[in-house]
Enzyme design. Structure first.
Site, short mmCIF file in Angstrom:
data_model
loop_
_atom_site.label_atom_id
_atom_site.label_comp_id
_atom_site.label_asym_id
_atom_site.label_seq_id
_atom_site.Cartn_x
_atom_site.Cartn_y
_atom_site.Cartn_z
N SER A 1 -1.56 13.95 -4.12
CA SER A 1 -2.05 12.65 -4.57
C SER A 1 -3.56 12.67 -4.46
O SER A 1 -4.13 13.49 -3.71
CB SER A 1 -1.49 11.56 -3.64
OG SER A 1 -2.15 10.32 -3.87
N TYR B 1 0.99 8.01 4.62
CA TYR B 1 0.95 8.64 3.30
C TYR B 1 -0.28 9.54 3.16
O TYR B 1 -0.19 10.70 2.74
CB TYR B 1 0.95 7.54 2.24
CG TYR B 1 1.11 8.00 0.81
CD1 TYR B 1 2.37 8.15 0.24
CD2 TYR B 1 0.00 8.22 0.00
CE1 TYR B 1 2.52 8.53 -1.09
CE2 TYR B 1 0.14 8.60 -1.33
CZ TYR B 1 1.40 8.76 -1.87
OH TYR B 1 1.55 9.13 -3.19
P1 NAD Z 1 9.54 7.35 -7.46
O1 NAD Z 1 9.83 6.35 -6.40
O2 NAD Z 1 9.65 6.95 -8.89
O3 NAD Z 1 10.40 8.67 -7.24
C1 NAD Z 1 10.58 9.22 -5.96
C2 NAD Z 1 11.73 10.19 -6.00
O4 NAD Z 1 11.93 10.72 -4.68
C3 NAD Z 1 13.06 9.54 -6.40
O5 NAD Z 1 13.79 10.45 -7.21
C4 NAD Z 1 13.77 9.33 -5.06
O6 NAD Z 1 15.19 9.28 -5.15
C5 NAD Z 1 13.30 10.58 -4.34
N1 NAD Z 1 13.47 10.50 -2.89
C6 NAD Z 1 13.03 9.54 -2.03
N2 NAD Z 1 13.44 9.82 -0.79
C7 NAD Z 1 14.12 10.99 -0.85
C8 NAD Z 1 14.79 11.80 0.10
N3 NAD Z 1 14.83 11.47 1.41
N4 NAD Z 1 15.41 12.93 -0.32
C9 NAD Z 1 15.40 13.26 -1.63
N5 NAD Z 1 14.78 12.55 -2.58
C10 NAD Z 1 14.15 11.42 -2.19
O7 NAD Z 1 8.05 7.85 -7.14
P2 NAD Z 1 6.94 8.63 -8.00
O8 NAD Z 1 5.81 7.70 -8.20
O9 NAD Z 1 7.54 9.31 -9.15
O10 NAD Z 1 6.44 9.68 -6.90
C11 NAD Z 1 6.74 11.04 -6.95
C12 NAD Z 1 5.70 11.78 -6.12
O11 NAD Z 1 4.41 11.60 -6.71
C13 NAD Z 1 5.60 11.32 -4.68
O12 NAD Z 1 5.39 12.42 -3.81
C14 NAD Z 1 4.35 10.45 -4.71
O13 NAD Z 1 3.72 10.38 -3.46
C15 NAD Z 1 3.51 11.19 -5.72
N6 NAD Z 1 2.46 10.38 -6.33
C16 NAD Z 1 2.75 9.25 -7.02
C17 NAD Z 1 1.71 8.52 -7.57
C18 NAD Z 1 1.96 7.27 -8.36
O14 NAD Z 1 0.99 6.56 -8.65
N7 NAD Z 1 3.19 6.95 -8.73
C19 NAD Z 1 0.39 8.93 -7.41
C20 NAD Z 1 0.14 10.08 -6.69
C21 NAD Z 1 1.17 10.81 -6.16
#
Ligand code: NAD
Length: 262
Positions: free
Chosen positions: A144, A157
């Site tokens: 991130s 985080y």
């Molecule tokens: P999201 O909530 O849409 O998806 C998260 C996924 O992780 C889901 O499939 C969920 O079922 C899974 N998950 C959660 N807990 C779990 C567990 N214990 N075991 C297995 N799977 C699990 O979130 P997203 O925004 O797509 O985020 C994905 C990644 O990207 C994360 O690591 C997040 O930190 C990172 N990220 C997101 C953003 C953003 O703005 N959305 C920005 C930077 C980084």
């Protein structure tokens, strides 16, 4: 044959958001894909079937919980048993909790460190011997912008994401001569369920409206004034798997509209 034809990609947390987008990009490039994550069984099966129809390879699902090392190891072994290998590993599963540190729930801290950081150790540990044996591998950690800079109220985080950037560099050096690269992608804000869910909490923590959170908090540091898209991140992931990226390793690549340049 697609550019990833014959390869197998395992993407943690790919039943939603960025993970599903990255998995879809790999499927379009012809890879076998292992989906992972939580959700409604029928909806997950629909996602699996959609990608399976897209890819010249096969798409399967494993519901391993990223807080459980034994389930993670079994997931990697299951992927090898079904598809023959794990050539591409994307550590993407992640959760967020927004709270001042002195009110931070202890179990929430532990869950974030386990899912957002430790799970990448357990997956890499299990997948690397197979990559080394084949002399080819790609590990992509979805970190991130918060792996490079901090924001208030996101202590666990930011800690986990800085940690995974350090792990990325270390793994890259260890496997540099084995045909394996390890890189982190550092996205700015993407409108996924993870971000949608934290908008009300951020509004509460800062005493502002949800619209103000989007405009004045989320996009404040994104100089393009645009959210990053899942499709853009999928394109970057596919690039990191290409031959052109063979000598790119150990980097933390911001895809953040200029956030961490300022
Ligand atoms: P999201 O909530 O849409 O998806 C998260 C996924 O992780 C889901 O499939 C969920 O079922 C899974 N998950 C959660 N807990 C779990 C567990 N214990 N075991 C297995 N799977 C699990 O979130 P997203 O925004 O797509 O985020 C994905 C990644 O990207 C994360 O690591 C997040 O930190 C990172 N990220 C997101 C953003 C953003 O703005 N959305 C920005 C930077 C980084």
């Amino acid at each position: 044959m697609g550019e990833l034809g014959g390869k197998t990609a395992l993407v943690t947390g790919s039943t939603s958001g960025i993970g599903f987008g990255v998995a879809r990009g790999f499927a379009k490039a012809g890879a076998n894909v292992v989906l992972n994550g939580f959700g409604d069984a029928g909806e997950i099966e629909a996602l699996r079937a959609e990608l399976d129809a897209t890819s010249e390879g096969a798409v399967s699902y494993d519901g391993a919980d990223m807080t459980k090392p034994d389930e993670i190891e079994a997931m990697v072994q299951g992927a090898v048993a079904r598809h023959g290998a794990v050539d591409i590993l994307v550590n993407n599963a992640g959760i967020q909790i927004v709270s001042p540190i002195d009110e931070f729930p202890i179990d929430g801290w532990d869950r974030i460190i386990a899912i957002n950081m430790n799970s990448a150790f357990h997956t890499a540990r299990a997948a690397l011997p197979g990559m080394k044996a084949k002399g080819w591998g790609r590990i992509i950690n979805i970190a991130s912008a918060h792996g490079l800079v901090a924001s208030p109220f996101k202590s666990a985080y930011v800690t986990a994401k800085h940690g995974i950037v350090g792990m990325t560099k270390t793994v890259a050096l260890e496997v540099a001569e084995a045909g394996i690269t390890c890189n982190a992608i550092c996205p700015g804000y993407v409108l996924t369920p993870l971000v949608e869910r934290q908008i009300p909490d951020t509004a509460k923590a800062r005493g502002i409206t949800e619209d103000q959170v989007k405009r004045d908090v989320l996009l404040a540091a994104q100089w393009t004034k645009k959210f990053v898209t899942v499709e853009q991140l999928s394109g970057v992931a596919n690039f990191l798997c290409s031959d052109a990226a063979e000598n790119i390793t150990g980097i933390a690549l911001p895809v953040d509209g200029g956030w961490t340049a300022a």
